[in-house]
Design an enzyme around this catalytic site. Structure first.
Site, PDB file in Angstrom:
ATOM      1  N   SER A 119       0.821  -1.212   0.000  1.00 13.71           N
ATOM      2  CA  SER A 119       0.000   0.000   0.000  1.00 13.71           C
ATOM      3  C   SER A 119       0.848   1.253   0.000  1.00 13.71           C
ATOM      4  O   SER A 119       1.951   1.281   0.571  1.00 13.71           O
ATOM      5  CB  SER A 119      -0.889  -0.007   1.249  1.00 13.71           C
ATOM      6  OG  SER A 119      -1.504   1.239   1.450  1.00 13.71           O
ATOM      7  N   TYR A 130      -2.257   0.319  10.072  1.00 10.35           N
ATOM      8  CA  TYR A 130      -2.400  -0.370   8.787  1.00 10.35           C
ATOM      9  C   TYR A 130      -1.146  -0.176   7.937  1.00 10.35           C
ATOM     10  O   TYR A 130      -0.560  -1.141   7.432  1.00 10.35           O
ATOM     11  CB  TYR A 130      -3.629   0.155   8.046  1.00 10.35           C
ATOM     12  CG  TYR A 130      -3.665  -0.208   6.575  1.00 10.35           C
ATOM     13  CD1 TYR A 130      -3.880  -1.528   6.180  1.00 10.35           C
ATOM     14  CD2 TYR A 130      -3.450   0.746   5.589  1.00 10.35           C
ATOM     15  CE1 TYR A 130      -3.897  -1.871   4.827  1.00 10.35           C
ATOM     16  CE2 TYR A 130      -3.468   0.408   4.246  1.00 10.35           C
ATOM     17  CZ  TYR A 130      -3.686  -0.904   3.873  1.00 10.35           C
ATOM     18  OH  TYR A 130      -3.700  -1.244   2.544  1.00 10.35           O
ATOM     19  N   LYS A 168       1.885  -2.984   6.726  1.00 14.10           N
ATOM     20  CA  LYS A 168       2.340  -3.237   5.350  1.00 14.10           C
ATOM     21  C   LYS A 168       3.854  -3.056   5.254  1.00 14.10           C
ATOM     22  O   LYS A 168       4.546  -3.826   4.577  1.00 14.10           O
ATOM     23  CB  LYS A 168       1.628  -2.304   4.383  1.00 14.10           C
ATOM     24  CG  LYS A 168       0.144  -2.595   4.217  1.00 14.10           C
ATOM     25  CD  LYS A 168      -0.121  -3.933   3.554  1.00 14.10           C
ATOM     26  CE  LYS A 168      -1.580  -4.139   3.217  1.00 14.10           C
ATOM     27  NZ  LYS A 168      -1.845  -5.463   2.622  1.00 14.10           N
TER      28      LYS A 168
END
Length: 324
Positions: free
Chosen positions: A119, A143, A147
């Site tokens: 991402s 988040y 990643k």
């Protein structure tokens, strides 16, 4: 013929990937817990194995039973907002689960080709726009941190175990199939395009988070990539790993940004309805501007987005949501 394992193959991007691989002549094994995926979207031509990447034992059984040539790993939680509320959930699934998958795939499956669904959230608030792959990594949410930790893990496995991998840093996957038969159906849904379309279809208020950003119209700016173009990037990444050894990082975007207000105006245009917009405060973890420098994937893999203009993205998504 190669056999590809698609984790999260019952999810939005994963289900599109499964169909594309099958159409291209690959054999596909889907591994999904169905916690957030939908069994009915899995192409019947694929073999489905129910399982959770957090359970190493299930993965061991999978790699004992199946001969796998490459893994495409989509089985991650994806909400920036949810990750700020439940960071442990994101660490357990996205980081620990990915380590389970990599360890088992390498030790039992003797696998050496791995494509990771990463991402743009790894960059955080950019100091340079468009954002190149070598931009500093300062994720602003659990988040994004999850990643980045997996990317670091991939590099570690590449050095120690000879893993060959491609990490694709998505810049906002969106859109649906051209015939309206497949689309985005998350629960919970946090993405602006499906939320705005649902609000238009149901005559509900639409919540716009943050209008005080340092952008021309005060709202966040994002680079959107159509899901069909995104799966094409994965095919190109797989081709890369069939030719070259190493670890590779690519942004997947267009290099063009649209503001949240521009997205809302496009939803109004496509739907023919006037959205009732309710202005809310900023969501925690949201970056101001995320636009890809996509020169590397274009040059090295020959990536050319075909469907990622905003009108095509919104119109395909609208046709999908109108049907469900």
């Amino acid at each position: 013929m190669s056999r590809i394992l698609v984790t999260g193959g019952a999810g939005y991007i994963g289900s599109f990937m499964v169909k594309r691989l099958l159409d291209d002549g690959y054999e596909v094994v889907v591994f999904d817990s169905l916690e957030r995926g939908h069994k009915e979207v899995i192409d019947p031509r694929a073999k489905f194995v129910l399982g959770d990447i957090k359970n190493a034992g299930t993965l061991e059984n999978l790699f004992h039973d199946e001969i796998i040539d490459a893994v495409m790993h989509f089985a991650g939680y994806i909400s920036v907002e949810e990750s700020t509320i439940k960071p442990d959930l994101y660490y357990d699934n996205n980081v620990k689960g990915s380590r389970n998958l990599l360890s088992v795939a390498l030790n039992i499956g003797r696998l050496d080709k791995f494509i990771f669904s990463s991402s743009a959230a790894v960059y955080g608030n950019p100091i340079k726009v468009p954002i190149p792959e070598d931009h500093p990594k300062n994720p602003t949410s659990p988040y994004g941190k999850s990643k980045l930790e997996v990317e670091e893990m991939l590099t570690e496995f590449q050095k120690k175990e000879g893993l060959n991998f491609v990490s694709l840093r998505y810049f906002n996957a969106a859109g649906a199939s051209l015939d309206g038969s497949m689309g985005e159906d998350h629960s919970p849904e946090t993405h602006i395009i499906p939320l705005a379309i649902k609000a238009a279809l149901n005559n509900n208020d639409f919540s716009l988070y943050g209008t005080d950003y340092n952008t021309p119209d005060g709202t966040c700016i994002r680079d959107y990539i159509h899901v069909l173009d995104l799966v094409e990037a994965h095919i190109l990444a797989l081709n890369k790993l069939q030719k070259d050894n190493g670890g590779f990082f690519y942004n997947v975007g267009r290099g063009i940004g649209y503001s949240n207000k521009e997205v809302i105006e496009m939803v109004k245009k496509i739907s023919g309805k006037d959205l009732k917009v309710k202005v809310m405060g900023r969501r925690p973890g949201d970056s101001e501007v995320l636009i890809a420098d996509a020169a590397k994937i274009q040059k090295e893999l020959g990536f050319k987005p075909r469907y990622s203009d905003l009108e095509t993205i919104v119109s395909t998504a609208f046709n999908w949501h109108k049907r469900i």
